[in-house]
Write a protein that holds these residues in place. Sequence first.
Motif, mmCIF file in Angstrom:
data_model
loop_
_atom_site.group_PDB
_atom_site.id
_atom_site.type_symbol
_atom_site.label_atom_id
_atom_site.label_comp_id
_atom_site.label_asym_id
_atom_site.label_seq_id
_atom_site.Cartn_x
_atom_site.Cartn_y
_atom_site.Cartn_z
ATOM 1 N N LEU A 279 0.824 -1.204 0.000
ATOM 2 C CA LEU A 279 0.000 0.000 0.000
ATOM 3 C C LEU A 279 0.862 1.258 0.000
ATOM 4 C CD1 LEU A 279 -2.920 1.052 0.146
ATOM 5 C CD2 LEU A 279 -2.670 1.106 2.643
ATOM 6 N N VAL A 280 1.965 1.220 0.752
ATOM 7 C CA VAL A 280 2.827 2.398 0.870
ATOM 8 C C VAL A 280 3.859 2.443 -0.241
ATOM 9 C CG1 VAL A 280 4.481 3.606 2.347
ATOM 10 C CG2 VAL A 280 2.490 2.484 3.356
ATOM 11 N N HIS A 281 4.539 1.327 -0.481
ATOM 12 C CA HIS A 281 5.674 1.328 -1.397
ATOM 13 C C HIS A 281 5.287 1.248 -2.872
ATOM 14 C CE1 HIS A 281 7.827 -0.299 2.339
ATOM 15 N NE2 HIS A 281 8.252 0.934 2.140
ATOM 16 N N VAL A 282 4.035 0.933 -3.172
ATOM 17 C CA VAL A 282 3.589 0.891 -4.567
ATOM 18 C C VAL A 282 2.570 2.000 -4.836
ATOM 19 C CG1 VAL A 282 2.435 -0.468 -6.356
ATOM 20 C CG2 VAL A 282 4.046 -1.568 -4.785
ATOM 21 N N VAL A 283 1.512 2.022 -4.043
ATOM 22 C CA VAL A 283 0.460 3.018 -4.251
ATOM 23 C C VAL A 283 0.934 4.409 -3.839
ATOM 24 C CG1 VAL A 283 -1.910 3.653 -3.668
ATOM 25 C CG2 VAL A 283 -1.290 1.244 -3.906
ATOM 26 N N GLY A 284 1.719 4.493 -2.759
ATOM 27 C CA GLY A 284 2.170 5.778 -2.246
ATOM 28 C C GLY A 284 2.924 6.622 -3.262
ATOM 29 N N PRO A 285 3.968 6.093 -3.915
ATOM 30 C CA PRO A 285 4.688 6.896 -4.918
ATOM 31 C C PRO A 285 3.800 7.340 -6.067
ATOM 32 C CG PRO A 285 5.971 4.972 -4.296
ATOM 33 C CD PRO A 285 4.614 4.796 -3.687
ATOM 34 N N PHE A 286 2.875 6.476 -6.477
ATOM 35 C CA PHE A 286 1.965 6.824 -7.574
ATOM 36 C C PHE A 286 1.093 8.021 -7.189
ATOM 37 C CE2 PHE A 286 -2.199 6.247 -9.655
ATOM 38 C CZ PHE A 286 -1.799 6.346 -10.976
ATOM 39 N N LEU A 287 0.541 8.014 -5.966
ATOM 40 C CA LEU A 287 -0.303 9.115 -5.523
ATOM 41 C C LEU A 287 0.497 10.404 -5.369
ATOM 42 C CD1 LEU A 287 -2.578 7.362 -2.861
ATOM 43 C CD2 LEU A 287 -3.159 8.018 -5.200
ATOM 44 N N LEU A 288 1.698 10.294 -4.799
ATOM 45 C CA LEU A 288 2.532 11.479 -4.631
ATOM 46 C C LEU A 288 2.923 12.073 -5.980
ATOM 47 C CD1 LEU A 288 4.849 10.389 -1.678
ATOM 48 C CD2 LEU A 288 3.056 12.129 -1.625
ATOM 49 N N ALA A 289 3.215 11.211 -6.963
ATOM 50 C CA ALA A 289 3.552 11.706 -8.294
ATOM 51 C C ALA A 289 2.369 12.440 -8.926
ATOM 52 C CB ALA A 289 3.995 10.548 -9.185
ATOM 53 N N LEU A 290 1.152 11.903 -8.753
ATOM 54 C CA LEU A 290 -0.030 12.569 -9.283
ATOM 55 C C LEU A 290 -0.242 13.934 -8.611
ATOM 56 C CD1 LEU A 290 -2.700 9.722 -9.651
ATOM 57 C CD2 LEU A 290 -1.401 10.875 -11.446
#
Length: 778
Positions: A364-375
């Motif tokens: 949840l943090v290491h995959v979804v987190g970077p994607f959300l922060l990039a968006l």
Amino acid sequence: MSELDWWPMSPILYRLRQSLRRWVATAGLSFVVAVLLGLVLTLVAGAHRTSTAPDRYANAFGGGYDVAIDQPHSEPTPEVLAALPGIEALSSVTFVFGILTPRGADEPVDALVFAGEKEAVAGTNVIEGRPPAAGSVDEILVSNSFLAQTGARLGDSFELSSLTQEQAAAFAFDTPDPGGPTTTATVVGVFGGAAELQEGYVIALFSPALLDLADIGLGGRSSAGTLVPGTTFDGLRAQIDTLPNAADLTISAVDWVPDSVRSAVQTQAQGLAVLALFAGVAAVAVIGQVLGRQHRLSEAERLALRTIGMTPRQLLADPLSRAAVPIVAGSIGSTVAALAYSARFPTGFVKQIEPQPGVRFDPLVHVVGPFLLALLLLGWVAAGFAMSDRPRTPLATAPFVDGVASRFRRVEFATGVRFAFSGTRDRRWPASSFAGLMIVLGVAVGALTLGANITRLVDEPAEWGSAPFSIGSGGDDLPDNVRTLLATDPDVAAVTYYGAVSATVGTDSLFIVGMQPARGDLLPPVLSGRLPQSDDEIVLGTVDARTLDLGIGDEFHVSTNAGVERLRVTGLAVIPSVNQGDGIGEGGVVTLGGLHRLDPAAPLNIAGLEFREGSVVETGARVSRIARMAIHEAQPTTEIVNIDRIRSIPMLVAAVLGAFALLSLTHQLIVSARQRRRDVGILKALGADRRGVSRVVHVQATVYTLAVIAVATPIGAVAGQLVYRVITDGIGASGDAILSWPALATAIIAPVTLANLVAVIPARRARNVRPSLHLNQE
């Protein structure tokens, strides 16, 4: 090779050099994005890992017990409890009035001695060695904290001296000559885990055989039991109520991780989550501003691109696509960084209940987190680019800025003020950057204010309702000679005597403290209402008042071993922690008459003390020597220990946000210096020297930072005080918040100092501007 041979290659080398510069800049920005987003993801993963540690620990090591039974006395015995129809199995540990001293030493160990079955200490597991052998009184199992305090190892021996039951009832540990059984015990095992974290106690555990020694002083008992299928807590409570001292017994559900430890863990997890939230907002804002300044098209570039036919969408897509490269690359790098640092969490005391330490992958943090922060970053940058494409207004300086600047006689100061609060020929004044920096510094000031108040709460016992010192450790009334000494000693400023009784309100437990002020003004802090004056009045802690749904003026019935009485609530106060009460927000306070109304035999066995300033050490030693009883400093309760465990988090928030603010300010000053090269060229053409140009940049940095601080400081200070009041209201402590002048001074001096330090770089660039290269710009 001649110059003529070299010249045709110059455009190629120029383009290669420019391309290399762009890639170096892109790599640098990608690294910054990776570091800042990696920090955010590390904190988020750490908060999640910390918050789930108790459940994962319970799943890994949990036992099959259903109910915990706590009793302040050793009666009824475990056999009586185990015989109840609702109990299928029972394990117990009993407190022993014993003193452990390393063999061959004179100074005893500050440890609690228990005897019983290790299984009754829910939330622990043997991590080295083994438990004491059944029937043995010469072996002990000790806690991790015992080894940390004493430096002992397996095989070391300790002498146990115990009190008789009569000594335990009369004087507790203050007796000079323990008369109970003695034995020499060897450390055969070490236990650790969640229960060891509760209260931070240092524990030594003997086998149940120690309880069979003649005339050994025993105290309270804790038991863990398995219920017969179909038995409810209410049903068990009804069975317990048929026993002697039933009102003193409390029951609760067994959790392999005690509630106080869970609360401490969740407090730390919430603190990390708040830190991650602030760091995330600041990171997105700072990185967004940096990328926006770096890739935003100038007015001349937009005009040229419009001329060749580019649409507004294409004008937005061009810089956004260039900004997306470091965002995407940095987001991927942040995942790697966060995963590498995941082994550092959980931190502090929570490490003891992490069942699987080391690197931990959290999808949840290491995959979804970077994607959300990039968006979020792309959205921030896109919004900034869209706003920058609005029609330009003629360049003008605000009248207020002109008015302030005109008051300075030195041209450098006036110019620096105008540079700080006016745009350039190609850019508006960066209002969004000012607002972002103000928010970041405001939160940092709030964190500093919160941290200062938390430090005061932890370090000052009066904030959590306790006297600075006390004498007496339970048992019978304090001896008359001790009372006389405390009443006549000129260096004893205040004395209040306390006793306590356990009671129940319906199915809820209520620990009630009786007090008798004898000297000075040593009373519980009143949060609302007033202290009790008659024997049928009581003040409650805010936590128990919420639990019992009681307010000022309400009446309710309490049950004790002596019967049922009706009390009226006169106020809410911070409850002193005496005897076995947690205090602060839990329990209530009555008068001495009210205490004896609830329990005619309740003794006043504790005296809260306050010594005159300047004589604390000498007075304490003298009173202890004459009374032949130990003087105890106030010990923080579980709630205060939990808050103490997170007192560093507000300072971490302030440090992280301060670093982000410094990064944003540095980049803003550098970009401003590049945009104002023509203005600096004009200054130099008019006669400004290198030193004067440097002063302009430093004045710009100082005035800009002071303006941000002037807005951010009061807002942040008020916000920090409000958050502190929410915390203290949650535990029932005094909510009086202070303005920490050292923290405010730090919030003012540090940013201005750092702003001038980072201004050295743009000042150097401004000094090197050549007017001939920039005065012809249109």
